[in-house]
Design an enzyme around this catalytic site. Sequence first.
Site, mmCIF file in Angstrom:
data_model
loop_
_atom_site.group_PDB
_atom_site.id
_atom_site.type_symbol
_atom_site.label_atom_id
_atom_site.label_comp_id
_atom_site.label_asym_id
_atom_site.label_seq_id
_atom_site.Cartn_x
_atom_site.Cartn_y
_atom_site.Cartn_z
ATOM 1 N N LYS A 105 0.829 -1.218 0.000
ATOM 2 C CA LYS A 105 0.000 0.000 0.000
ATOM 3 C C LYS A 105 0.861 1.265 0.000
ATOM 4 O O LYS A 105 0.655 2.176 -0.799
ATOM 5 C CB LYS A 105 -0.927 -0.024 1.228
ATOM 6 C CG LYS A 105 -1.708 1.241 1.437
ATOM 7 C CD LYS A 105 -2.676 1.514 0.307
ATOM 8 C CE LYS A 105 -3.330 2.871 0.460
ATOM 9 N NZ LYS A 105 -4.234 3.177 -0.645
ATOM 10 N N CYS A 161 -4.700 10.417 2.483
ATOM 11 C CA CYS A 161 -3.803 9.273 2.283
ATOM 12 C C CYS A 161 -2.411 9.671 1.812
ATOM 13 O O CYS A 161 -1.450 9.553 2.569
ATOM 14 C CB CYS A 161 -4.432 8.282 1.311
ATOM 15 S SG CYS A 161 -5.874 7.458 2.031
ATOM 16 N N GLY A 220 -0.696 20.315 -11.634
ATOM 17 C CA GLY A 220 -1.729 21.150 -11.030
ATOM 18 C C GLY A 220 -1.285 21.640 -9.677
ATOM 19 O O GLY A 220 -0.104 21.952 -9.480
ATOM 20 N N GLY A 233 -3.336 15.759 -2.352
ATOM 21 C CA GLY A 233 -3.761 16.009 -0.975
ATOM 22 C C GLY A 233 -4.597 14.840 -0.512
ATOM 23 O O GLY A 233 -4.423 13.724 -0.996
ATOM 24 N N PHE A 247 -2.173 10.114 -13.877
ATOM 25 C CA PHE A 247 -1.448 10.788 -12.788
ATOM 26 C C PHE A 247 -0.318 11.656 -13.321
ATOM 27 O O PHE A 247 0.656 11.918 -12.630
ATOM 28 C CB PHE A 247 -0.922 9.779 -11.754
ATOM 29 C CG PHE A 247 -1.933 9.465 -10.689
ATOM 30 C CD1 PHE A 247 -3.144 8.890 -11.025
ATOM 31 C CD2 PHE A 247 -1.713 9.771 -9.357
ATOM 32 C CE1 PHE A 247 -4.101 8.623 -10.067
ATOM 33 C CE2 PHE A 247 -2.657 9.512 -8.377
ATOM 34 C CZ PHE A 247 -3.850 8.932 -8.740
ATOM 35 N N LYS A 290 0.106 11.922 4.133
ATOM 36 C CA LYS A 290 0.529 11.299 5.401
ATOM 37 C C LYS A 290 1.201 9.951 5.150
ATOM 38 O O LYS A 290 2.103 9.550 5.893
ATOM 39 C CB LYS A 290 -0.631 11.183 6.395
ATOM 40 C CG LYS A 290 -1.807 10.320 5.977
ATOM 41 C CD LYS A 290 -1.929 9.010 6.720
ATOM 42 C CE LYS A 290 -3.224 8.311 6.415
ATOM 43 N NZ LYS A 290 -3.157 6.882 6.247
HETATM 44 N N1 LIG Z 1 -10.231 7.029 2.528
HETATM 45 C C1 LIG Z 1 -9.620 6.362 1.567
HETATM 46 O O1 LIG Z 1 -9.793 6.627 0.370
HETATM 47 C C2 LIG Z 1 -8.674 5.236 1.898
HETATM 48 C C3 LIG Z 1 -8.206 4.405 0.876
HETATM 49 C C4 LIG Z 1 -7.321 3.376 1.194
HETATM 50 C C5 LIG Z 1 -6.882 3.235 2.498
HETATM 51 N N2 LIG Z 1 -7.336 4.095 3.470
HETATM 52 C C6 LIG Z 1 -6.862 3.895 4.836
HETATM 53 O O2 LIG Z 1 -7.962 3.379 5.584
HETATM 54 C C7 LIG Z 1 -7.917 3.837 6.926
HETATM 55 C C8 LIG Z 1 -9.238 4.521 7.261
HETATM 56 O O3 LIG Z 1 -9.373 5.667 6.444
HETATM 57 P P1 LIG Z 1 -10.745 6.461 6.349
HETATM 58 O O4 LIG Z 1 -10.537 7.516 5.329
HETATM 59 O O5 LIG Z 1 -11.883 5.519 6.219
HETATM 60 O O6 LIG Z 1 -10.789 7.119 7.822
HETATM 61 P P2 LIG Z 1 -12.032 7.835 8.520
HETATM 62 O O7 LIG Z 1 -11.441 8.806 9.478
HETATM 63 O O8 LIG Z 1 -12.995 8.306 7.488
HETATM 64 O O9 LIG Z 1 -12.761 6.666 9.334
HETATM 65 C C9 LIG Z 1 -12.241 6.051 10.450
HETATM 66 C C10 LIG Z 1 -13.401 5.601 11.337
HETATM 67 O O10 LIG Z 1 -12.888 4.782 12.389
HETATM 68 C C11 LIG Z 1 -13.602 5.096 13.569
HETATM 69 N N3 LIG Z 1 -12.832 4.670 14.738
HETATM 70 C C12 LIG Z 1 -11.750 5.254 15.295
HETATM 71 N N4 LIG Z 1 -11.327 4.546 16.346
HETATM 72 C C13 LIG Z 1 -12.154 3.487 16.462
HETATM 73 C C14 LIG Z 1 -12.233 2.390 17.355
HETATM 74 N N5 LIG Z 1 -11.359 2.253 18.359
HETATM 75 N N6 LIG Z 1 -13.211 1.499 17.193
HETATM 76 C C15 LIG Z 1 -14.108 1.623 16.176
HETATM 77 N N7 LIG Z 1 -14.075 2.639 15.294
HETATM 78 C C16 LIG Z 1 -13.120 3.561 15.444
HETATM 79 C C17 LIG Z 1 -13.795 6.592 13.473
HETATM 80 O O11 LIG Z 1 -14.820 7.028 14.353
HETATM 81 C C18 LIG Z 1 -14.136 6.761 11.995
HETATM 82 O O12 LIG Z 1 -15.519 6.643 11.761
HETATM 83 C C19 LIG Z 1 -6.681 4.751 7.004
HETATM 84 O O13 LIG Z 1 -5.590 3.996 7.441
HETATM 85 C C20 LIG Z 1 -6.478 5.172 5.565
HETATM 86 O O14 LIG Z 1 -5.137 5.535 5.306
HETATM 87 C C21 LIG Z 1 -8.237 5.063 3.204
#
Ligand SMILES: NC(=O)c1ccc[n+]([C@@H]2O[C@H](COP(=O)([O-])OP(=O)(O)OC[C@H]3O[C@@H](n4cnc5c(N)ncnc54)[C@H](O)[C@@H]3O)[C@@H](O)[C@H]2O)c1
Length: 487
Positions: A250, A306, A299, A303, A295, A309
């Site tokens: 990832k 993902c 621009g 941001g 990609f 960070k």
């Molecule tokens: N958003 C994306 O497009 C994407 C894509 C691939 C990977 N990721 C990865 O997936 C992970 C989640 O990303 P996201 O964007 O969904 O985050 P997000 O902040 O939208 O969601 C996280 C959720 O987890 C909940 N949470 C936190 N602590 C908790 C606990 N102890 N028990 C139960 N729930 C809990 C929060 O309340 C929140 O609703 C990250 O590591 C991110 O890097 C995200």
Amino acid sequence: MARPGPDERRRRVTTHYPIAHTPPPQPVAPPSGAPRPRLTFIGTGYLGATYAICFAELGYEVMGIDINAERLARLSAGQVPFHEPGLDELLRRNLAAGRLRFSADFAEAASFGDVHFICVQTPQRADGLGADLSFVENAVTALAPHLRRKALIVGKSTVPVGTAEWVEQLVGKHAAAEHDIEVAWSPEFLQEGYAVEDVLRPSRIVLGVKSSWAHSMLHSAHKGVFDLAANEDREVPVVVTDFATAELAKVAANAFLATKISFINAMAEICEVAGGDVTHLARAIGHDPRIGNKFLRSGVGFGGACLPKDIRAFQARAQELGAGEALRFLHEVDLINQRRRGRVVQLAADLLGRSYGPAGPDLTGTRIAVLGASFKPNTDDVRDSPAVAVATKLVRAGAQVSIYDPQGMDNAAKALPEAEYTASLTAAATGADLVCVLTAWDEFRYVDPAVLGEHVAGRRIIDAMNCLDMPLWTAAGWEFRGMGRPS
Ligand SMILES: NC(=O)c1ccc[n+]([C@@H]2O[C@H](COP(=O)([O-])OP(=O)(O)OC[C@H]3O[C@@H](n4cnc5c(N)ncnc54)[C@H](O)[C@@H]3O)[C@@H](O)[C@H]2O)c1
């Protein structure tokens, strides 16, 4: 260095098996006794909620778990708490079908589920570049003590390499040993805005496993995805590997994508001083299939929650492991990306005839319309959004900023309350001395420059996404600036 033995080689080998041709692992019965594994998704944000809903759509019995009561209430009432095209309808359909429910109760999750996916956030730590794993730790330690039979805990969050081994140790400490709880890692590659499609029809599935039981259980947990692919005469590449490679897959993918974006943005910087046009340059090199067009659009940079960070956490982890030099280039990737945000402010000062000093320009008395707040189109996500970052700089420079975004206004208003938010593109642009396009929404791409020109105070535009038809705008009398393009 000694050559790895056959067992080691087998453990590390990457199996790419098109599901149509390779027999799946021997099926094992889900510990709950249900015909298919029951799934929980712990963390119902952009990742977890999308997964919970889509896997219910694939026919699984699913429970979404979160600690955010408001989020759970909305999901249970059939409202997706964020904007993701196509997800609302699937949520309502699967709630009604009784395959999907949401809860804050980890005991309920433990008694229900066979496979528990950890989908919580892993943001940048407040005190450095590394990832904050406290949410992962809290989720695992909340679930593990309630497990009363064998189960699989699968990490989906993006994490530093080594996290899966640590989660295994946490499970060892917090779950009863007789249940032999196992851990696996299956990183997620979905893109916001296309998440439903990406979950139902993934480009690949990566499974980091240590045992054939975990492999088999994960295979069953994805069988709906494989069956859908088979029905559509497609194949889903599956990479079965060790924990470390799965975790690295990832962050390596994100590092590559970030590098490609910063590469073309570095070329934009060169074009700006050499008088070239980066949009032509991108086409000239992108048609080479070894390079590719995707990609490669210069621009305002990347941001979102993902890429920024993840490349920082990757560098921090490499440093901890003694391989910091290998990823030093990612520091440059980050710097190039940050400079693009400042470049928009420079262009604004230039167009508005304001000088640019060491503290930036003084834009007092100017009115600037910002079109876009989300970090990319088709989402309401403004986390580390370049659009909001640039708008913040413009506000700090003294400009009166009015923002319009088709979906991201509520989130942006929380991040930048000092700006004005308008109900339409035209309202944002009315009376503006300058319009800045900072997110490439279709609504902005196809706006008529002659019509918009009637509403502004000055026909000046910055196309920070290089998404507009420059000749059309200049023909309508606009002073136009793109990124890496001649004025
Ligand atoms: N958003 C994306 O497009 C994407 C894509 C691939 C990977 N990721 C990865 O997936 C992970 C989640 O990303 P996201 O964007 O969904 O985050 P997000 O902040 O939208 O969601 C996280 C959720 O987890 C909940 N949470 C936190 N602590 C908790 C606990 N102890 N028990 C139960 N729930 C809990 C929060 O309340 C929140 O609703 C990250 O590591 C991110 O890097 C995200």
